[in-house]
Design an enzyme around this catalytic site. Structure first.
Site, short mmCIF file in Angstrom:
data_model
loop_
_atom_site.label_atom_id
_atom_site.label_comp_id
_atom_site.label_asym_id
_atom_site.label_seq_id
_atom_site.Cartn_x
_atom_site.Cartn_y
_atom_site.Cartn_z
CG ASP A 113 17.72 -35.06 -41.28
OD1 ASP A 113 16.60 -35.20 -41.66
OD2 ASP A 113 18.76 -35.54 -41.93
CD GLU B 110 17.23 -38.99 -42.04
OE1 GLU B 110 16.11 -38.29 -42.21
OE2 GLU B 110 18.36 -38.30 -42.15
CG ASN C 176 19.49 -47.34 -42.92
OD1 ASN C 176 19.63 -47.85 -41.91
ND2 ASN C 176 18.70 -46.33 -43.38
CG ASP D 16 16.06 -49.84 -37.07
OD1 ASP D 16 15.79 -48.93 -38.03
OD2 ASP D 16 15.21 -50.72 -36.89
CG ASP E 189 -0.18 -0.16 2.48
OD1 ASP E 189 0.76 -0.91 2.59
OD2 ASP E 189 -0.33 0.73 3.40
#
Ligand code: GH3
Ligand code: MG
Length: 459
Positions: A331, A374, A339, A348, A10
């Protein structure tokens, strides 16, 4: 960490003073000059924390606090009571009214910032937990085991106290009698090492031991994997500001000044324990919803659907609070080659290890998802773009500098990642934001891969 702080008093000069201090530390400050006005501002603006003067004409601070805590919509907002130094009874009354912490007048900067930050961190976690549960409901998982949405997870746990003085430890034991299980260590060079071996929920360290360097103990606790996230509360002697500043810079969560006021000590301990509880819950919840929501058996991360659905809530909440949500779009570079040369199964395994490393390098409030084959996305609430950039760099290095051991006899595989970083803007949809991040990712690929690029919002 920025936060919206409501200052209630106040006496206008008191408000001005706190406002100036908090603004200088980049907090957003709202003000109110009476109890009823405070309640109105709270219901309209949803501040992250309230600093509440006790002595006000009409409705006093205790009454305001009681009303905040009685309303389900506002009960989770932390309240700090600002009391006169010579009124210890105020603290008891404040606790009874549901206050989360205290500051005494005249308010010292160090105390102010330490306490506000500590409570804001707690609130960020609580908000995140609730948002996630809301997402679960939106997605129609009626069977999601709902963690307590109530504000008050119990504040108890296992506490380690490090001090040389037996007398002090005895007093602490009495004060914390029913808060949790106590372990005492009377110093020594290997205190931090010994602390790693048990799962403590809170570590209390004296900074004024004769034969043990308390600061060093804290710094070690912050560096060990096992204790990094355990809250630390330090005890210092009155006036030893230098030591205290160093401790707070080191990441110590809160402090008490000797001679320690019992009520205050108890309140501080409980706040830290509660915070730990929420952090643990977040992790638990994270793992649980991960299992329930994931269609991605390979990495165990959230899927794209969950991500975008949760991001919508998050962007709205960031807009409302005037905060920034950042995303990383990642990414793996030349993943097709992995792969092609090593086979799909090895691919994987790389994805799995990749996801695990992301998980290790982000906070509990962040959310990691597998976005595509990926491609991965990390969403970070309340994170400005330059922090996000820092985290992205850290992740990029963590991947590039530590080849992936996926059980090949030729040894570990070198993997790198390209990352696009973007921060949310008002009224953006998740797909717009992700597209912006994706453009930055594309630029990182173009720029030679193994790179982080921040989205260019102007071009
Ligand atoms: P760039 O650096 O440009 O990203 O090259 P890249 O080879 O990573 O990109 P590209 O998009 O050409 O290839 C992605 C590959 O990721 C192709 C796809 O077979 C593989 N992939 C996608 N999902 C999976 C998965 O679940 N497991 C495995 N092993 N491979 C996957
Ligand atoms: Mg790729």
């Amino acid at each position: 960490m920025t936060a919206r702080v409501l200052v209630v008093d106040d006496v206008p000069p008191n408000v001005k003073l706190l406002e100036a201090k908090l603004t200088s530390e980049y907090f957003d400050v709202l003000t109110a000059f009476s109890g009823p006005e405070a309640l109105e501002v709270i219901s309209r603006e949803h501040p992250d924390i309230v600093l509440l003067d006790v002595m006000m004409p009409g409705m006093d601070g205790f009454e305001v606090c009681r009303r905040i805590k009685a309303d389900k919509v506002t009960a989770h907002i932390p309240v700090v009571m600002v009391t006169a130094l010579d009124q210890p009874s105020d603290r008891v009354a404040g606790l009874d009214a549901g206050a989360d912490d205290f500051l005494t007048k005249p308010v010292q900067d160090l105390a102010l910032f330490a306490r506000v930050r500590s409570l804001v961190r707690l609130k960020v976690m609580m908000d995140e937990l609730r948002n996630r549960e809301a997402t679960g409901v939106n997605m129609g998982w009626d069977n999601v085991p709902s963690t307590e949405l109530e504000i008050n997870l119990p504040a108890d746990g296992s506490i380690l106290i490090v001090d040389e003085q037996e007398r002090v430890m005895e007093r602490i034991a009495r004060a914390l009698d029913d808060v949790g299980e106590l372990t005492f260590m009377s110093g020594g060079d290997d205190v931090a090492e010994r602390a790693r071996e048990k799962n403590f929920d809170l570590i209390i360290v004296s900074l004024t031991m004769r034969n043990t360097d308390g600061l060093r103990v804290c710094s070690k606790l912050r560096s060990f994997e096992e204790t990094r996230h355990v809250p630390i509360l330090v005890m210092v002697d009155d006036g030893n500001t230098k030591l205290l500043v160093r401790a707070l810079e080191m990441g110590v969560n809160d402090y008490v000044v000797r001679p320690v006021d019992r009520m205050e000590f108890l309140a501080r301990v409980k706040t830290q324990l509660r915070r730990k509880r929420y952090a643990d819950k977040l992790w638990e919840n994270f793992h649980m919803s991960m299992q329930l929501a994931t269609t991605d058996a390979v990495t165990g991360l959230y899927n794209r659907h969950y991500l975008t659905s949760h991001m919508e809530t998050q962007i709205q909440s960031a807009d409302r609070k005037g905060k920034t949500l950042s995303v990383l779009m990642m990414d793996i570079d030349h993943f097709k080659r992995v792969n092609d040369t090593q086979g799909h199964a090895v691919g994987d395994r790389v994805l799995k290890e990749f996801a695990m490393r992301i998980g290790k390098n982000i906070r509990g409030v962040d959310l990691a998802a597998r976005y595509g084959g990926e491609e991965f996305v990390v969403m970070m609430p309340e994170t400005p773009v330059d922090w996000a950039l820092m985290i992205a760099e850290r992740l990029r290095e963590e991947i590039a500098d530590n080849p992936f051991d996926v059980g090949l006899k030729d040894g570990p595989l070198n993997i790198t990642v390209s990352i696009g970083v973007a921060a949310s803007q008002a009224d953006e949809t998740p797909s717009q934001l992700l597209e912006v991040a994706d453009k930055a990712l594309y630029a990182a690929k173009e720029g030679g891969r193994n790179k982080v690029v921040v989205a260019d919002r102007d071009g």
